[in-house]
Design an enzyme around this catalytic site. Structure first.
Site, short mmCIF file in Angstrom:
data_model
loop_
_atom_site.label_atom_id
_atom_site.label_comp_id
_atom_site.label_asym_id
_atom_site.label_seq_id
_atom_site.Cartn_x
_atom_site.Cartn_y
_atom_site.Cartn_z
N LYS A 1 -75.87 17.17 -86.01
CA LYS A 1 -74.53 17.73 -86.10
C LYS A 1 -74.31 18.78 -85.02
O LYS A 1 -73.20 18.94 -84.54
CB LYS A 1 -74.33 18.36 -87.49
CG LYS A 1 -73.97 17.31 -88.53
CD LYS A 1 -73.74 17.94 -89.89
CE LYS A 1 -75.07 18.25 -90.55
NZ LYS A 1 -74.92 18.75 -91.92
N ARG B 1 -85.70 9.44 -91.05
CA ARG B 1 -84.30 9.58 -90.62
C ARG B 1 -83.88 8.36 -89.83
O ARG B 1 -84.71 7.72 -89.19
CB ARG B 1 -84.14 10.75 -89.65
CG ARG B 1 -84.51 12.08 -90.13
CD ARG B 1 -84.37 13.07 -88.98
NE ARG B 1 -82.99 13.46 -88.77
CZ ARG B 1 -82.36 14.38 -89.49
NH1 ARG B 1 -82.99 14.98 -90.48
NH2 ARG B 1 -81.13 14.69 -89.24
N GLU C 1 -74.96 19.75 -95.81
CA GLU C 1 -74.54 21.10 -95.47
C GLU C 1 -73.16 20.97 -94.81
O GLU C 1 -73.01 20.20 -93.86
CB GLU C 1 -75.54 21.73 -94.49
CG GLU C 1 -75.22 23.17 -94.19
CD GLU C 1 -76.17 23.82 -93.20
OE1 GLU C 1 -77.20 23.19 -92.85
OE2 GLU C 1 -75.86 24.94 -92.79
P1 ATP Z 1 -78.27 17.14 -88.91
O1 ATP Z 1 -79.51 17.31 -88.15
O2 ATP Z 1 -77.44 16.00 -88.45
O3 ATP Z 1 -77.49 18.40 -89.06
P2 ATP Z 1 -79.16 17.56 -91.57
O4 ATP Z 1 -80.32 16.94 -92.21
O5 ATP Z 1 -79.25 18.99 -91.23
O6 ATP Z 1 -78.74 16.67 -90.34
P3 ATP Z 1 -77.61 17.71 -93.93
O7 ATP Z 1 -76.17 17.95 -94.07
O8 ATP Z 1 -78.52 18.79 -94.36
O9 ATP Z 1 -77.86 17.36 -92.42
O10 ATP Z 1 -78.02 16.33 -94.58
C1 ATP Z 1 -77.61 15.88 -95.85
C2 ATP Z 1 -78.51 14.78 -96.29
O11 ATP Z 1 -78.43 13.69 -95.38
C3 ATP Z 1 -79.94 15.23 -96.33
O12 ATP Z 1 -80.55 14.74 -97.50
C4 ATP Z 1 -80.55 14.62 -95.11
O13 ATP Z 1 -81.89 14.35 -95.28
C5 ATP Z 1 -79.71 13.34 -94.92
N1 ATP Z 1 -79.68 12.98 -93.52
C6 ATP Z 1 -79.22 13.71 -92.48
N2 ATP Z 1 -79.40 13.07 -91.31
C7 ATP Z 1 -79.98 11.89 -91.61
C8 ATP Z 1 -80.43 10.77 -90.83
N3 ATP Z 1 -80.30 10.75 -89.50
N4 ATP Z 1 -80.99 9.73 -91.48
C9 ATP Z 1 -81.11 9.74 -92.82
N5 ATP Z 1 -80.72 10.75 -93.61
C10 ATP Z 1 -80.16 11.82 -93.02
MG MG Z 2 -79.43 20.56 -92.62
#
Ligand code: ATP
Ligand code: MG
Length: 558
Positions: free
Chosen positions: A271, A261, A35
């Site tokens: 983020k 994760r 995102e």
């Molecule tokens: P955040 O909580 O940091 O905003 P998010 O999952 O909302 O993380 P996205 O931009 O939606 O962030 O994530 C893009 C991809 O990266 C998704 O497939 C997500 O599962 C993966 N991802 C995000 N954070 C992690 C993590 N800490 N470990 C492994 N994969 C991750």
């Molecule tokens: Mg997300």
């Protein structure tokens, strides 16, 4: 191929092996779906290495898809930064980057299909009422009074929603599934909501936006994704993922597979929290070298291969865990130990005068760029009568364990001669200002002729040739392995995460490329800053120390 030389295997690769063996798929197609509401962090790197790595190893393809269904928090700045970071990590996506917003038209059509099938309805209940009707983990939810609205009315109301006739929060489109489902996500989830905002890709075309769960599975299917890899918090949502694809006319049904994760000690990974650190000014930006972002790690001096190696070492499982920071640090240390050219820099200088070295003489010594890599060549190193050495490398008196310069004793200057300290000169405050020495001209590159044993080696920089440089000593951003909850995040910050000093570096470092890692001999690994080191101003960032000093400290505490 994995960087460590062996192909990493994990439960996801085993599923893929089987799908290829049974002929369920002939080609693997994955995606990485960030995102664009922040910069990528090391957690994303785990997902990138997994998705792009699988595509690479199985001769498949991987899409980069921006999951941009929430225009309020997203921006083009993040889109560009994400593309740059993925490329920098060494990966390329298939074709153009995709956007979920590319599919808004199609998604809207699938929403209408669900309404037509009696599987979605427009709900005028307030958000609070919807929440109250959801029930709890132990109590079933209750049906909305709008649940049984006629299909024709729902179609008309959804058209009005789409035409902008309703205010935000006035109504939403919900899937009609099961208010008693043990999975909360199946209790008639909202799939479309009204948002009167401009979108960074679609401008003012839409005032209704699809929800993440509805968007994600359909985007995957439209792109022909075979394996949709996501993190464990989406485990329950897999029911919804499958339900949506089972109930619309779409030929492709990707398999969602969840993995845990990455959590890393001494930092935070969300983020939202990283954004707070930036907005509240605790760091200089998303690319501050203390941030666990890809841009921050890059500026700190991490290499793409060290980050890929880290992802391989942590592996992919379904187990929740918190990885030690020292594991990440050891990946870059190993890389730089093998590949970083050596150089000399003095961070806290004290002056040495070699009294038997001619006053007007300067000579160019030759120094190997790496102790065991001849391919890295040699460089010229100017030597003269007056040098800087590290203040902590000299003692007036010391026991045998102190293998550096001691009054009346000998030490080797790295890449140069053996010197002996004769006397010191102090200032009014009693601090040593100058150490007067004698050098032995016969000891360049060899031991003293008469069999004297000189064990210690120290580094130095010639004063008339020394280049002043700003040295940024970075350390961990948080002082606790598990930084406290939301409110007190700033209380957990390590007040010494950045110490700035003025040091001196050897002249060859004037031409250092940004981000090129160096081992400053006996000091640590450093790289030239990619932002503030401009013109004549030299700025070096400490990437990591030579050894794991935290492990030592923690061992002492126990
Ligand atoms: P955040 O909580 O940091 O905003 P998010 O999952 O909302 O993380 P996205 O931009 O939606 O962030 O994530 C893009 C991809 O990266 C998704 O497939 C997500 O599962 C993966 N991802 C995000 N954070 C992690 C993590 N800490 N470990 C492994 N994969 C991750
Ligand atoms: Mg997300």
């Amino acid at each position: 191929m994995a960087d460590s030389g062996t192909r990493p295997t994990n439960f996801i690769r085993k599923i893929i092996d089987e799908d290829l063996a049974t002929g369920k798929h002939s080609q693997v197609h994955t995606r990485f779906p960030p995102e664009p509401n922040g910069y990528l962090h090391i957690g994303h790197a785990k997902s990138i290495v997994l998705n792009f790595g699988i595509a690479k190893d199985y001769q498949g393809t991987c899409n980069l898809r921006f999951d941009d269904t929430n225009p309020l928090k997203e921006s083009i700045e993040y889109v560009s930064a994400i593309k740059e970071d993925v490329r920098w990590l060494g990966y390329d996506w298939q074709g153009e980057p995709r956007y979920s917003s590319n599919y808004f038209e199609a998604l809207h059509g699938f929403a209408i299909e669900l309404i037509e099938k009696g599987l979605a309805y427009v709900d005028f209940s307030s958000q609070d009422d919807i929440r109250a009707m959801r029930g709890t983990l132990t109590e079933p939810g209750s049906n909305s009074p709008y649940r049984d609205t006629d299909v024709a009315v729902n179609l008309a109301e959804f058209a009005k929603m789409t035409a902008g006739e309703y205010k935000e929060g006035e109504c939403s489109l919900r899937a009609k599934i099961d208010m008693a489902s043990p999975f909360m996500c199946m209790r008639d989830p909202v799939i479309y909501r009204v948002r009167h905002v401009e979108h960074h890709q679609t401008g003012n075309r839409w005032c209704v936006y699809p929800m993440y769960d509805f968007t994600h599975c359909i985007s995957d299917a439209l792109e022909g994704i075979t394996h949709s890899l996501c993190t464990l918090e989406f485990q329950d949502n897999r029911r919804l993922y499958d339900w949506i694809l089972d109930n619309i006319s779409i030929p492709c049904h990707p398999q969602q597979i969840e993995f845990s994760r990455l959590n890393l000690e001494y930092t935070v990974m969300s983020k939202r929290k990283l954004n707070d650190l930036v907005v509240e000014g605790h760091v200089s930006g998303w690319d501050d070298p203390r941030m666990p972002t890809i841009a921050g790690l890059r500026r700190r001096g991490y290499t793409p291969s060290s980050i890929r190696e880290f992802a391989h070492r942590i592996g992919v499982t379904k187990m929740d865990n918190r990885v030690e920071m020292s594991l990440l640090e050891s990946c870059i240390r190993d890389d730089l130990n093998d590949n970083a050219p050596r150089a000399m820099a003095v961070l806290e200088p004290v002056k040495v005068v070699i009294e038997n070295y001619p006053e007007d003489k300067h000579e160019m010594l030759s120094a190997p760029n790496h102790p065991n890599r001849e391919d890295m060549g040699v460089r010229e190193l100017p030597f003269s009568r007056v040098l800087y050495i590290e203040r902590e490398d000299f003692r007036e008196e010391a026991n045998k364990k102190f293998k550096r310069l001691v009054l009346g004793k000998e030490v080797r200057l790295r890449n140069a001669y053996v010197i002996k300290a004769e006397r010191v000169e102090k200032n009014a405050a009693g601090e040593i200002e100058t150490i007067y020495c004698q050098y032995d001209p016969e000891t360049l590159g060899k031991d003293p002729a008469d069999g004297r044993k000189v064990k210690g080696v120290i580094h130095w920089v010639s004063v008339p040739h020394a280049i002043p440089a700003e040295i940024r000593l970075y350390d961990r951003l948080f002082k606790e392995a598990t930084p406290a909850g939301d409110e007190s995040l700033s209380d957990s910050l390590n007040p010494e995460s950045l110490v700035v000093i003025e040091g001196y570096v050897e002249p060859s470092l004037m031409d250092a490329r940004v981000e090129q890692g160096f081992q400053f001999e006996r000091v640590g690994y450093f790289c030239r800053d990619n932002k503030d080191s401009v013109g004549d101003k030299l700025v070096f960032n400490r990437t990591v120390g030579l050894r794991d000093s935290w492990a030592k400290m923690e061992a002492q505490d126990n």
